[in-house]
Design a protein around this motif. Sequence first.
Motif, short mmCIF file in Angstrom:
data_model
loop_
_atom_site.label_atom_id
_atom_site.label_comp_id
_atom_site.label_asym_id
_atom_site.label_seq_id
_atom_site.Cartn_x
_atom_site.Cartn_y
_atom_site.Cartn_z
N ALA A 105 -25.83 -3.13 13.97
CA ALA A 105 -25.79 -4.58 14.22
C ALA A 105 -24.36 -5.04 14.50
O ALA A 105 -24.13 -5.86 15.41
CB ALA A 105 -26.36 -5.33 13.03
N ALA A 106 -23.38 -4.52 13.75
CA ALA A 106 -22.00 -4.93 13.94
C ALA A 106 -21.49 -4.49 15.31
O ALA A 106 -20.79 -5.26 16.00
CB ALA A 106 -21.13 -4.33 12.84
N VAL A 107 -21.82 -3.26 15.75
CA VAL A 107 -21.38 -2.77 17.06
C VAL A 107 -21.95 -3.64 18.18
O VAL A 107 -21.24 -4.03 19.12
CB VAL A 107 -21.78 -1.29 17.24
CG1 VAL A 107 -21.55 -0.83 18.68
CG2 VAL A 107 -20.99 -0.41 16.29
N VAL A 108 -23.26 -3.95 18.06
CA VAL A 108 -23.89 -4.79 19.08
C VAL A 108 -23.25 -6.18 19.10
O VAL A 108 -22.96 -6.74 20.18
CB VAL A 108 -25.40 -4.89 18.83
CG1 VAL A 108 -26.03 -5.90 19.78
CG2 VAL A 108 -26.05 -3.52 19.01
N LEU A 109 -23.01 -6.72 17.91
CA LEU A 109 -22.39 -8.05 17.85
C LEU A 109 -20.98 -8.03 18.41
O LEU A 109 -20.54 -9.01 19.05
CB LEU A 109 -22.38 -8.54 16.40
CG LEU A 109 -23.73 -9.03 15.85
CD1 LEU A 109 -23.65 -9.27 14.35
CD2 LEU A 109 -24.17 -10.31 16.57
N LEU A 110 -20.25 -6.94 18.22
CA LEU A 110 -18.91 -6.83 18.81
C LEU A 110 -18.98 -6.84 20.33
O LEU A 110 -18.11 -7.41 21.01
CB LEU A 110 -18.22 -5.56 18.30
CG LEU A 110 -17.61 -5.60 16.91
CD1 LEU A 110 -17.14 -4.22 16.48
CD2 LEU A 110 -16.43 -6.59 16.86
N ARG A 111 -20.03 -6.20 20.86
CA ARG A 111 -20.19 -6.20 22.33
C ARG A 111 -20.59 -7.58 22.84
O ARG A 111 -20.22 -7.97 23.94
CB ARG A 111 -21.21 -5.16 22.75
CG ARG A 111 -20.75 -3.71 22.50
CD ARG A 111 -21.80 -2.72 22.97
NE ARG A 111 -22.01 -2.80 24.41
CZ ARG A 111 -21.30 -2.17 25.32
NH1 ARG A 111 -20.28 -1.39 24.93
NH2 ARG A 111 -21.56 -2.30 26.60
N ILE A 112 -21.39 -8.28 22.02
CA ILE A 112 -21.78 -9.64 22.43
C ILE A 112 -20.60 -10.59 22.29
O ILE A 112 -20.29 -11.38 23.19
CB ILE A 112 -22.96 -10.13 21.57
CG1 ILE A 112 -24.22 -9.29 21.87
CG2 ILE A 112 -23.25 -11.60 21.82
CD1 ILE A 112 -25.39 -9.62 20.96
N SER A 113 -19.94 -10.51 21.12
CA SER A 113 -18.82 -11.42 20.85
C SER A 113 -17.92 -10.79 19.80
O SER A 113 -18.40 -10.38 18.73
CB SER A 113 -19.36 -12.77 20.35
OG SER A 113 -18.32 -13.57 19.83
N LEU A 114 -16.64 -10.74 20.10
CA LEU A 114 -15.69 -10.17 19.15
C LEU A 114 -15.65 -10.94 17.83
O LEU A 114 -15.67 -10.32 16.76
CB LEU A 114 -14.29 -10.12 19.79
CG LEU A 114 -13.20 -9.47 18.93
CD1 LEU A 114 -13.54 -8.01 18.65
CD2 LEU A 114 -11.84 -9.57 19.62
N PRO A 115 -15.63 -12.28 17.83
CA PRO A 115 -15.62 -13.00 16.55
C PRO A 115 -16.86 -12.70 15.68
O PRO A 115 -16.74 -12.51 14.47
CB PRO A 115 -15.59 -14.47 16.97
CG PRO A 115 -14.98 -14.46 18.32
CD PRO A 115 -15.47 -13.21 18.98
N LEU A 116 -18.03 -12.64 16.33
CA LEU A 116 -19.23 -12.35 15.57
C LEU A 116 -19.20 -10.95 14.96
O LEU A 116 -19.55 -10.74 13.80
CB LEU A 116 -20.48 -12.49 16.46
CG LEU A 116 -21.00 -13.90 16.72
CD1 LEU A 116 -22.20 -13.84 17.64
CD2 LEU A 116 -21.38 -14.59 15.43
N GLY A 117 -18.78 -9.98 15.75
CA GLY A 117 -18.70 -8.61 15.26
C GLY A 117 -17.72 -8.47 14.11
O GLY A 117 -18.02 -7.81 13.10
N LEU A 118 -16.55 -9.11 14.25
CA LEU A 118 -15.56 -9.04 13.18
C LEU A 118 -16.06 -9.72 11.91
O LEU A 118 -15.79 -9.26 10.79
CB LEU A 118 -14.25 -9.68 13.65
CG LEU A 118 -13.46 -8.90 14.71
CD1 LEU A 118 -12.23 -9.70 15.16
CD2 LEU A 118 -13.04 -7.54 14.17
#
Length: 549
Positions: A136-149
Amino acid sequence: MAGERRDVVVGAALGAGHQAGEALVPVLIGVVIDRGVARGDGSGLLIGLAALGLVYTALSVGFRFGARAGERAAETAAHRLRTRLVGRILAPEGGADRGRLSGELTNIATQDAKRVGAVTMALIIGIWALIGLLVAAVVLLRISLPLGLLVLLGTPLLLWAGHLVSKPLERRSEAEQERAAHASGVAADIVAGLRVLKGIGAEPAAVARYRGTSRDSLTATLRAARAHAWQNGIVLTLTGAFIALVALIGGRLAIRGDISLGELVSAVGLALFLLGPLSEISWVNAELAQARASAGRIAAVLAADHAVLPGSGTPRHPVEGRIRLRSVGYGTLRDVDLRIEPGTVLGVVATDPADARALLGCLGRHADPDSGAVELDATPLTDLDPAAVRGAILVAEHDADLFEGTLTGNVRAAAPPGADIGPALAASGADDVADALPQGADTPVTERGRSLSGGQRQRVALARALAADAPVLVVHDPATAVDAVTEARIATGVRDIRRGRTTIMVTTSPALLAVADRVVLIENGRVAADATHAELVRDRVGYRTAVLS
């Protein structure tokens, strides 16, 4: 863990695939929305739906077989722990039951072993949750850096908070298990002595004792339950706030146009998905907290000091049956010197029951003397394996229990394979017991022989000891619950069936002592006299008082 590593690895790998698939579901839905719905691409819509079907199939198979491997690991680990515990409790060296009631040991071997075995499943589910969070974190990083972080940094903080709030649960779980085990021990103790309690009218005291113990156990259980509830509530609150924060930031990014509609749906779907892994991690923390408490109790039993030294030697073959006590000091015994030649029938009269118990403990190697030595055929018992000693020296305790089964089964359990148990039944008077029962010797006997009277139980237990045909037999008060006629018959029977083998009778029965070759009188922990029964009756006042009064 090491013993179940294969199932743990298989379960973790399959479950990780399941969680990865769960995390990819909202991502695929977002792709379908962006390509199939927003752009009106029919073929893209169909491809996306087919991909979703494949992912669902894979994650379902992964969960089914991953959970099966995890459950198998948990049950097998618990079984192996129970086997180790029972092996340690029944080990010839003894010591594991010191200071613990039998019911408490049963609780440790069942409930505590089950909790510790469940750690394997907890580890597998913990790995599932972490893989799900990572995907989930990797996908969120690809969608948006703030969300992934946000996910990558926030998740460890949630894990740390969950660990902190599980500390009170661990402490209270330990207290809960201790009290529950003690309550089980008291209950088993009361049930075992129910007939005696009724005989002396002590049921109210026994009930009051158990009620108090049970109340303490209930209090500890409620405290543990409250701690569990607080832990779940706090972790759920923190997790909900974290997911709401992810959804809020994702919504703001979509409004600003930094992410597409499909990516917003994916981000919100992933935020909702995170509730599962984070709840699982909370559950894993609670399981580990309770398992650590149970593991400490199991470790205490497994690491208990041995009651006797684990010697490795074996008795001479064949065993002659020569017993020698050299200045033995143990418990109330003081400098006891005694020589018993092979084939002798020796009577032992102890004016203090504690002296008798100490002597039986040393002869059966349930304890090693504090000073001096006990020898079998000139070899100290401390040099011999305890199991081998008990194969050569059979100590038949006064309060020996019978097993659930038949009368014949109880006696034959100790006899060599194919041996005729008829002589043992006749010598002990147990043949009369069989004749008085509805189905004779095949009459069922309930647990601990409670379906028989005290005298019947004694005779069957004596028959079992005689049927074992041990080179050295030590019996303790084997005829206290029978009439005088039966007692005299038993005395003659024991003398005849044990002819040529060493027999020690620790008793105050005149009938049994009269058939002994010689009798030893133990007073104040020392050998006070050594003569025949008739000579001691004539010459020793203390002996007459102990035997004839």
